[in-house]
Design a protein around this motif. Structure first.
Motif, PDB file in Angstrom:
ATOM      1  N   VAL A  55       0.817  -1.217   0.000  1.00  0.00           N
ATOM      2  CA  VAL A  55       0.000   0.000   0.000  1.00  0.00           C
ATOM      3  C   VAL A  55       0.848   1.265   0.000  1.00  0.00           C
ATOM      4  N   MET A  56       1.943   1.282   0.743  1.00  0.00           N
ATOM      5  CA  MET A  56       2.751   2.503   0.862  1.00  0.00           C
ATOM      6  C   MET A  56       3.258   3.010  -0.489  1.00  0.00           C
ATOM      7  N   PRO A  57       3.989   2.195  -1.268  1.00  0.00           N
ATOM      8  CA  PRO A  57       4.435   2.710  -2.576  1.00  0.00           C
ATOM      9  C   PRO A  57       3.277   2.936  -3.533  1.00  0.00           C
ATOM     10  N   GLN A  58       2.231   2.106  -3.439  1.00  0.00           N
ATOM     11  CA  GLN A  58       1.081   2.277  -4.331  1.00  0.00           C
ATOM     12  C   GLN A  58       0.415   3.626  -4.106  1.00  0.00           C
ATOM     13  N   SER A  59       0.191   3.988  -2.847  1.00  0.00           N
ATOM     14  CA  SER A  59      -0.450   5.266  -2.537  1.00  0.00           C
ATOM     15  C   SER A  59       0.442   6.440  -2.922  1.00  0.00           C
ATOM     16  N   ALA A  60       1.743   6.305  -2.635  1.00  0.00           N
ATOM     17  CA  ALA A  60       2.668   7.390  -2.961  1.00  0.00           C
ATOM     18  C   ALA A  60       2.702   7.647  -4.467  1.00  0.00           C
ATOM     19  N   ILE A  61       2.823   6.587  -5.253  1.00  0.00           N
ATOM     20  CA  ILE A  61       2.865   6.727  -6.712  1.00  0.00           C
ATOM     21  C   ILE A  61       1.557   7.306  -7.236  1.00  0.00           C
ATOM     22  N   THR A  62       0.433   6.833  -6.679  1.00  0.00           N
ATOM     23  CA  THR A  62      -0.879   7.314  -7.132  1.00  0.00           C
ATOM     24  C   THR A  62      -1.020   8.814  -6.949  1.00  0.00           C
ATOM     25  N   PHE A  63      -0.675   9.322  -5.761  1.00  0.00           N
ATOM     26  CA  PHE A  63      -0.850  10.740  -5.506  1.00  0.00           C
ATOM     27  C   PHE A  63       0.154  11.598  -6.271  1.00  0.00           C
ATOM     28  N   VAL A  64       1.382  11.096  -6.474  1.00  0.00           N
ATOM     29  CA  VAL A  64       2.356  11.835  -7.272  1.00  0.00           C
ATOM     30  C   VAL A  64       1.867  11.965  -8.712  1.00  0.00           C
ATOM     31  N   VAL A  65       1.378  10.841  -9.275  1.00  0.00           N
ATOM     32  CA  VAL A  65       0.867  10.872 -10.650  1.00  0.00           C
ATOM     33  C   VAL A  65      -0.363  11.768 -10.746  1.00  0.00           C
ATOM     34  N   TYR A  66      -1.258  11.682  -9.763  1.00  0.00           N
ATOM     35  CA  TYR A  66      -2.479  12.497  -9.766  1.00  0.00           C
ATOM     36  C   TYR A  66      -2.147  13.986  -9.737  1.00  0.00           C
ATOM     37  N   GLU A  67      -1.276  14.390  -8.823  1.00  0.00           N
ATOM     38  CA  GLU A  67      -0.916  15.801  -8.718  1.00  0.00           C
ATOM     39  C   GLU A  67      -0.199  16.284  -9.972  1.00  0.00           C
ATOM     40  N   SER A 106      -0.302  36.547 -12.322  1.00  0.00           N
ATOM     41  CA  SER A 106       0.364  35.508 -11.518  1.00  0.00           C
ATOM     42  C   SER A 106      -0.669  34.513 -11.077  1.00  0.00           C
ATOM     43  N   ARG A 107      -0.256  33.247 -10.955  1.00  0.00           N
ATOM     44  CA  ARG A 107      -1.142  32.196 -10.506  1.00  0.00           C
ATOM     45  C   ARG A 107      -1.487  32.430  -9.047  1.00  0.00           C
ATOM     46  N   PRO A 108      -2.777  32.366  -8.673  1.00  0.00           N
ATOM     47  CA  PRO A 108      -3.145  32.593  -7.273  1.00  0.00           C
ATOM     48  C   PRO A 108      -2.548  31.532  -6.363  1.00  0.00           C
ATOM     49  N   ILE A 127      -0.556  15.116 -13.072  1.00  0.00           N
ATOM     50  CA  ILE A 127      -1.528  15.240 -14.161  1.00  0.00           C
ATOM     51  C   ILE A 127      -2.411  16.467 -13.966  1.00  0.00           C
ATOM     52  N   MET A 128      -2.832  16.740 -12.711  1.00  0.00           N
ATOM     53  CA  MET A 128      -3.663  17.906 -12.442  1.00  0.00           C
ATOM     54  C   MET A 128      -2.932  19.198 -12.795  1.00  0.00           C
ATOM     55  N   LYS A 129      -1.636  19.274 -12.472  1.00  0.00           N
ATOM     56  CA  LYS A 129      -0.842  20.465 -12.825  1.00  0.00           C
ATOM     57  C   LYS A 129      -0.706  20.593 -14.342  1.00  0.00           C
ATOM     58  N   TRP A 130      -0.529  19.454 -15.010  1.00  0.00           N
ATOM     59  CA  TRP A 130      -0.371  19.464 -16.467  1.00  0.00           C
ATOM     60  C   TRP A 130      -1.655  19.906 -17.157  1.00  0.00           C
ATOM     61  N   LEU A 131      -2.807  19.556 -16.586  1.00  0.00           N
ATOM     62  CA  LEU A 131      -4.095  19.902 -17.180  1.00  0.00           C
ATOM     63  C   LEU A 131      -4.515  21.346 -16.921  1.00  0.00           C
ATOM     64  N   GLN A 132      -3.913  21.989 -15.915  1.00  0.00           N
ATOM     65  CA  GLN A 132      -4.272  23.375 -15.621  1.00  0.00           C
ATOM     66  C   GLN A 132      -3.789  24.292 -16.743  1.00  0.00           C
TER      67      GLN A 132
END
Length: 245
Positions: A215-227, A242-244, A229-234
């Motif tokens: 679970v530890m590496p799975q959760s870490a990888i999931t949130f890193v990838v999620y964040e 300037s970005r707020p 992708i979210m930054k890339w989509l912004q």
């Protein structure tokens, strides 16, 4: 690898007994090869993708709904964050439970065949599943909708991420019915009582070590990838602004 250890309840049947995580890993590799460590990979990957997708979508929609209910676009209080997470987790359980049942069955079936102690025992065992789709179809045909939703109640308890470890209970309910076993788990309360009576509190934490390592590496990888992708989509900030923060 945590699953074979988690279902070790000491009741005589076709599943082999392991002395711990390392013993389970060595025995599986020796008897079935390294590929056996990846049994049930297809439903695990599909289930994880669906689960996280449904979770993040539902979680964000729930937060938007609570903000509208409050009439504010600011930060939500902690109890509404928890309510949003509970809503998302509950929906994930209902959507993905059939996949976790299939994963459990696919991970255990080869060990049941290898551990058959006689020709009669082997003949009594059900025909193995040929893959994820075959597994889901056979469960639905032979056991109905209830078979696909075995272990749902302990999964709903896991939504709260409480201190009680119900994942053992869920795995034992989801495993395929073994006619050679003298005891069958018929529900959450029965499985919990039997586990506590026969194995004590430690029985609820079988398979905890490999589960944490997974679970530890799975959760870490999931949130890193999620964040990421979210930054890339912004959209990029407009020139001169300037970005707020």
């Amino acid at each position: 690898m945590c699953l074979p250890h988690a279902v070790q309840d000491g009741i005589k049947g076709t599943l082999p007994l392991y002395r711990g995580t390392l013993d389970a890993a060595r025995s599986i590799v020796r008897q079935e090869g390294y590929q056996a460590l990846y049994a049930g990979l297809a439903p695990a990957v599909l289930g994880a993708g669906v689960a996280w997708g449904v979770y993040f979508f539902t979680y964000n929609r729930a937060k938007e709904r609570y903000r509208a209910w409050q009439g504010s676009s600011g930060k939500l209080p902690a109890h509404l964050h928890l309510a949003s997470a509970a809503e998302a987790g509950t929906l994930v359980c209902f959507v993905t439970n059939p996949l976790w049942v299939a994963k459990t069955r696919l991970q255990l079936q080869q060990r049941q065949v290898l551990a058959a102690s006689s020709a009669a025992t082997a003949a009594a065992a059900a025909a193995p599943y040929r893959g994820l789709v075959d597994c889901l179809v056979k469960i639905g045909r032979q056991e109905g909708i209830r078979g696909l939703y075995k272990g749902l109640v302990p999964s709903l308890f896991l939504v709260s991420h409480g201190a009680i470890q119900f994942a053992v209970i869920r795995s034992r309910l989801q495993q395929r019915v073994d006619p050679s076993r003298s005891v069958r788990y018929v529900g959450v309360a029965h499985a919990l009582r039997l586990t506590l009576r026969r194995e004590g509190l430690a029985g609820l934490y079988r398979g905890l070590a490999p589960n944490v390592l997974r679970v530890m590496p799975q959760s870490a990888i999931t949130f890193v990838v999620y964040e990421s992708i979210m930054k890339w989509l912004q959209p990029p900030p407009r020139q001169g602004s300037s970005r707020p923060s």
